[in-house]
Write a protein that holds these residues in place. Structure first.
Motif, PDB file in Angstrom:
ATOM      1  N   TRP A 118      48.029 -38.022  10.614  1.00 57.24           N
ATOM      2  CA  TRP A 118      48.542 -37.158   9.570  1.00 57.24           C
ATOM      3  C   TRP A 118      47.636 -37.240   8.341  1.00 57.24           C
ATOM      4  O   TRP A 118      47.310 -36.232   7.711  1.00 57.24           O
ATOM      5  N   ASN A 119      47.224 -38.448   8.049  1.00 55.74           N
ATOM      6  CA  ASN A 119      46.263 -38.654   6.967  1.00 55.74           C
ATOM      7  C   ASN A 119      45.016 -37.799   7.180  1.00 55.74           C
ATOM      8  O   ASN A 119      44.513 -37.139   6.272  1.00 55.74           O
ATOM      9  N   GLU A 120      44.569 -37.791   8.402  1.00 55.48           N
ATOM     10  CA  GLU A 120      43.376 -37.012   8.739  1.00 55.48           C
ATOM     11  C   GLU A 120      43.632 -35.516   8.554  1.00 55.48           C
ATOM     12  O   GLU A 120      42.802 -34.792   7.999  1.00 55.48           O
ATOM     13  N   ALA A 121      44.789 -35.068   9.023  1.00 55.75           N
ATOM     14  CA  ALA A 121      45.112 -33.647   8.902  1.00 55.75           C
ATOM     15  C   ALA A 121      45.140 -33.225   7.441  1.00 55.75           C
ATOM     16  O   ALA A 121      44.660 -32.151   7.069  1.00 55.75           O
ATOM     17  N   ARG A 122      45.659 -34.076   6.619  1.00 52.13           N
ATOM     18  CA  ARG A 122      45.736 -33.755   5.206  1.00 52.13           C
ATOM     19  C   ARG A 122      44.344 -33.687   4.591  1.00 52.13           C
ATOM     20  O   ARG A 122      44.037 -32.810   3.785  1.00 52.13           O
ATOM     21  N   ASP A 123      43.461 -34.595   4.987  1.00 58.18           N
ATOM     22  CA  ASP A 123      42.079 -34.549   4.503  1.00 58.18           C
ATOM     23  C   ASP A 123      41.431 -33.217   4.849  1.00 58.18           C
ATOM     24  O   ASP A 123      40.765 -32.600   4.019  1.00 58.18           O
ATOM     25  N   ILE A 124      41.624 -32.796   6.083  1.00 59.11           N
ATOM     26  CA  ILE A 124      40.991 -31.552   6.495  1.00 59.11           C
ATOM     27  C   ILE A 124      41.579 -30.385   5.730  1.00 59.11           C
ATOM     28  O   ILE A 124      40.863 -29.494   5.284  1.00 59.11           O
ATOM     29  N   TYR A 125      42.892 -30.420   5.573  1.00 56.73           N
ATOM     30  CA  TYR A 125      43.531 -29.372   4.787  1.00 56.73           C
ATOM     31  C   TYR A 125      42.926 -29.314   3.394  1.00 56.73           C
ATOM     32  O   TYR A 125      42.598 -28.230   2.893  1.00 56.73           O
ATOM     33  N   LEU A 126      42.752 -30.472   2.780  1.00 58.04           N
ATOM     34  CA  LEU A 126      42.187 -30.484   1.428  1.00 58.04           C
ATOM     35  C   LEU A 126      40.746 -30.001   1.425  1.00 58.04           C
ATOM     36  O   LEU A 126      40.318 -29.295   0.516  1.00 58.04           O
ATOM     37  N   LEU A 127      39.996 -30.379   2.452  1.00 66.03           N
ATOM     38  CA  LEU A 127      38.609 -29.922   2.524  1.00 66.03           C
ATOM     39  C   LEU A 127      38.546 -28.407   2.636  1.00 66.03           C
ATOM     40  O   LEU A 127      37.734 -27.757   1.978  1.00 66.03           O
ATOM     41  N   ARG A 128      39.402 -27.850   3.473  1.00 66.82           N
ATOM     42  CA  ARG A 128      39.382 -26.389   3.625  1.00 66.82           C
ATOM     43  C   ARG A 128      39.760 -25.700   2.329  1.00 66.82           C
ATOM     44  O   ARG A 128      39.168 -24.693   1.943  1.00 66.82           O
ATOM     45  N   ARG A 129      40.742 -26.260   1.665  1.00 62.29           N
ATOM     46  CA  ARG A 129      41.171 -25.685   0.395  1.00 62.29           C
ATOM     47  C   ARG A 129      40.038 -25.760  -0.622  1.00 62.29           C
ATOM     48  O   ARG A 129      39.782 -24.820  -1.376  1.00 62.29           O
ATOM     49  N   HIS A 130      39.332 -26.875  -0.617  1.00 60.59           N
ATOM     50  CA  HIS A 130      38.189 -27.074  -1.500  1.00 60.59           C
ATOM     51  C   HIS A 130      37.102 -26.033  -1.203  1.00 60.59           C
ATOM     52  O   HIS A 130      36.492 -25.453  -2.101  1.00 60.59           O
ATOM     53  N   LEU A 131      36.895 -25.812   0.069  1.00 58.06           N
ATOM     54  CA  LEU A 131      35.885 -24.843   0.503  1.00 58.06           C
ATOM     55  C   LEU A 131      36.236 -23.450  -0.009  1.00 58.06           C
ATOM     56  O   LEU A 131      35.375 -22.723  -0.530  1.00 58.06           O
ATOM     57  N   LEU A 132      37.489 -23.081   0.150  1.00 58.15           N
ATOM     58  CA  LEU A 132      37.933 -21.776  -0.349  1.00 58.15           C
ATOM     59  C   LEU A 132      37.680 -21.677  -1.836  1.00 58.15           C
ATOM     60  O   LEU A 132      37.161 -20.678  -2.343  1.00 58.15           O
ATOM     61  N   SER A 133      38.015 -22.736  -2.523  1.00 57.35           N
ATOM     62  CA  SER A 133      37.867 -22.752  -3.971  1.00 57.35           C
ATOM     63  C   SER A 133      36.410 -22.546  -4.386  1.00 57.35           C
ATOM     64  O   SER A 133      36.082 -21.664  -5.174  1.00 57.35           O
TER      65      SER A 133
ATOM     66  N   TRP B 118      36.854 -37.533  18.423  1.00 55.94           N
ATOM     67  CA  TRP B 118      35.454 -37.273  18.124  1.00 55.94           C
ATOM     68  C   TRP B 118      35.267 -35.816  17.726  1.00 55.94           C
ATOM     69  O   TRP B 118      34.533 -35.496  16.781  1.00 55.94           O
ATOM     70  N   ASN B 119      35.951 -34.964  18.419  1.00 53.79           N
ATOM     71  CA  ASN B 119      35.958 -33.550  18.065  1.00 53.79           C
ATOM     72  C   ASN B 119      36.374 -33.360  16.606  1.00 53.79           C
ATOM     73  O   ASN B 119      35.762 -32.612  15.851  1.00 53.79           O
ATOM     74  N   GLU B 120      37.404 -34.083  16.232  1.00 49.12           N
ATOM     75  CA  GLU B 120      37.911 -33.995  14.865  1.00 49.12           C
ATOM     76  C   GLU B 120      36.870 -34.497  13.861  1.00 49.12           C
ATOM     77  O   GLU B 120      36.645 -33.883  12.831  1.00 49.12           O
ATOM     78  N   ALA B 121      36.243 -35.607  14.210  1.00 46.65           N
ATOM     79  CA  ALA B 121      35.236 -36.175  13.314  1.00 46.65           C
ATOM     80  C   ALA B 121      34.102 -35.182  13.092  1.00 46.65           C
ATOM     81  O   ALA B 121      33.594 -35.030  11.983  1.00 46.65           O
ATOM     82  N   ARG B 122      33.732 -34.515  14.149  1.00 45.41           N
ATOM     83  CA  ARG B 122      32.647 -33.554  14.033  1.00 45.41           C
ATOM     84  C   ARG B 122      33.055 -32.378  13.150  1.00 45.41           C
ATOM     85  O   ARG B 122      32.275 -31.898  12.324  1.00 45.41           O
ATOM     86  N   ASP B 123      34.289 -31.918  13.295  1.00 49.57           N
ATOM     87  CA  ASP B 123      34.768 -30.840  12.438  1.00 49.57           C
ATOM     88  C   ASP B 123      34.670 -31.227  10.971  1.00 49.57           C
ATOM     89  O   ASP B 123      34.235 -30.441  10.127  1.00 49.57           O
ATOM     90  N   ILE B 124      35.125 -32.428  10.683  1.00 49.26           N
ATOM     91  CA  ILE B 124      35.115 -32.860   9.285  1.00 49.26           C
ATOM     92  C   ILE B 124      33.681 -32.969   8.787  1.00 49.26           C
ATOM     93  O   ILE B 124      33.358 -32.556   7.672  1.00 49.26           O
ATOM     94  N   TYR B 125      32.831 -33.513   9.618  1.00 49.87           N
ATOM     95  CA  TYR B 125      31.416 -33.585   9.256  1.00 49.87           C
ATOM     96  C   TYR B 125      30.885 -32.203   8.918  1.00 49.87           C
ATOM     97  O   TYR B 125      30.199 -32.005   7.910  1.00 49.87           O
ATOM     98  N   LEU B 126      31.209 -31.235   9.753  1.00 48.71           N
ATOM     99  CA  LEU B 126      30.716 -29.876   9.510  1.00 48.71           C
ATOM    100  C   LEU B 126      31.324 -29.284   8.240  1.00 48.71           C
ATOM    101  O   LEU B 126      30.638 -28.593   7.477  1.00 48.71           O
ATOM    102  N   LEU B 127      32.593 -29.583   8.015  1.00 46.58           N
ATOM    103  CA  LEU B 127      33.223 -29.078   6.793  1.00 46.58           C
ATOM    104  C   LEU B 127      32.551 -29.654   5.558  1.00 46.58           C
ATOM    105  O   LEU B 127      32.272 -28.944   4.597  1.00 46.58           O
ATOM    106  N   ARG B 128      32.262 -30.947   5.585  1.00 48.18           N
ATOM    107  CA  ARG B 128      31.616 -31.557   4.424  1.00 48.18           C
ATOM    108  C   ARG B 128      30.239 -30.973   4.205  1.00 48.18           C
ATOM    109  O   ARG B 128      29.815 -30.716   3.090  1.00 48.18           O
TER     110      ARG B 128
END
Lengths: 227, 227
Positions: A118-133, B118-128
């Motif tokens: 869940w922690n991970e999902a929230r990070d990704i959510y925040l990253l996407r929101r940041h990207l939009l911003s 690992w799939n998730e890690a790669r997504d986050i890497y790409l988002l960053r």
DNA sequence: CGTTGATTTGATCAGAGTCAATCCCGGTGG
DNA sequence: CCACCGGGATTGACTCTGATCAAATCAACG
């Protein structure tokens, strides 16, 4: 950590054990450098840190601010090299969490995978929101979105005292997070203050008008966990 | 999927079973809309899709392109609402994967959690990486970074034929992904072509000079899995 | 007080956006 | 085979947001 309630006694204990060895760091200290072997991450106890990436010509992008309670992207431990750095931006108490610790904990208490995910999902959510911003918003909207995010994250963990919080990031950092220059951040914040969206007092205490900021931004909505 | 080798026969079979029910979609069709209940995600078989977010005033940010083999952010299933939309940008074959499917698969074959993570890690890497690109890079650098990313992702899955691939995103989409206007994308690509960084042929075939593009960008490095 | 770092302000500049017109190419129908 | 269409791509002219540079404040601190 909001899922704490749902955990059994030993499970909760195991999570707490992750934070047993407390380290501390001065403001500005780099906790984990870019390019190191990616074998450990950081759990924040108190203070703020940032995840960022420097370019060789001096440009910097702050990917996210890490607030108390955050466990920085454990999934990144599955990659060989770290593609970001973590540094303290205020006096900090934290502990290091290794991949081995995480795997053994999940081995013993499989249900602990859920809050981690869940922690991970929230990070990704925040990253996407940041990207939009950063990708599609104006300076004023970006700063509004960032302040709202901080407001939301800090208030769930009780760091807001009647509508205000301590902003540990200076204007340079706000710029590096939002993709703006520090000077433009200064100008924009000043105008936002004139428009009564925010109010500043002391060196770094800031109080934000949540509803007014929300109205600055089309469409933004907040996250909710499934359970 | 590069971890396929390490899996046992039944484990691999379980993964394959996720893609049993194949659906197809026309270019432009929305597979999953923003705001729906977040109970399923998408596994791409062939073609391209995009994860994006529209604002009410017409602005749009594309968060990532989904290429064949991609399983879109399974962690997002742990959140209540979907905060993004997914749409096909080419004729598409895909299947829907539900949270129930994933939990039961992991229940039966716990080791399958690893490739998913690992799939998730790669997504986050790409988002960053995307965030860095949009936040702190010039138009030319952003497009170079995007083309390099597509180059890298497509070549590992065998979609590159001697240095060229089919670009399913039009210039409007490239703009929405990089935070630029379509017109500026056009200008910039044109200059890059004049500088021999890329070459275009047919309606949408593009060949990129990987090393030359890399030199456009300070510091970018590629990802490697730990094992 | 002097020093240091952050913030503010002003003046100027440039990268990217907008608007509008044109072009190009593939597809369609006669 | 050819004229016509239509969506994307391109080009030009102009505008504007935000960057840059430099100087002036300001605040905290020894």
């Amino acid at each position: 950590m909001s899922a704490f309630r749902l955990l059994s006694e030993p499970e909760a204990a195991a999570l707490v054990a992750l934070g047993r060895k407390v380290k501390s760091a001065e403001k500005g200290k780099c906790l984990l450098a870019l390019d190191g072997v990616s074998d450990r991450t950081v759990l924040i106890h108190s203070g703020w840190a940032m995840i960022y990436r420097d370019l060789s010509d001096g440009r910097r992008q702050i990917m996210q601010f890490c607030l108390p309670g955050d466990l920085v992207d454990p999934c990144s431990l599955l990659l060989r090299r770290r593609d970001f750095s973590i540094a303290a931006i205020s006096p900090l108490r934290y502990s290091e969490v290794t991949l081995d610790q995480l795997t053994s904990i999940i081995g013993e208490h499989p249900r602990l995978a859920l809050p981690l995910l869940w922690n991970e999902a929230r990070d990704i959510y925040l990253l996407r929101r940041h990207l939009l911003s950063i990708g599609r918003m104006t300076a004023r909207e970006r700063l509004s979105a960032l302040l709202l995010e901080l407001w939301e994250r800090l208030s769930v963990s009780g760091y807001m005292t009647n509508g205000s919080f301590i902003m540990h990031a200076n204007q340079q950092m706000l710029g590096d997070a939002t993709g703006l220059s520090a000077i433009h951040v200064s100008r924009t914040l000043r105008k936002m203050e004139a428009d009564k969206l925010i109010r500043r007092s002391g060196r770094n205490r800031i109080s934000v008008d949540h509803d007014a900021l929300q109205k600055q931004i089309p469409d933004l909505f907040a996250i909710k966990p499934r359970v």
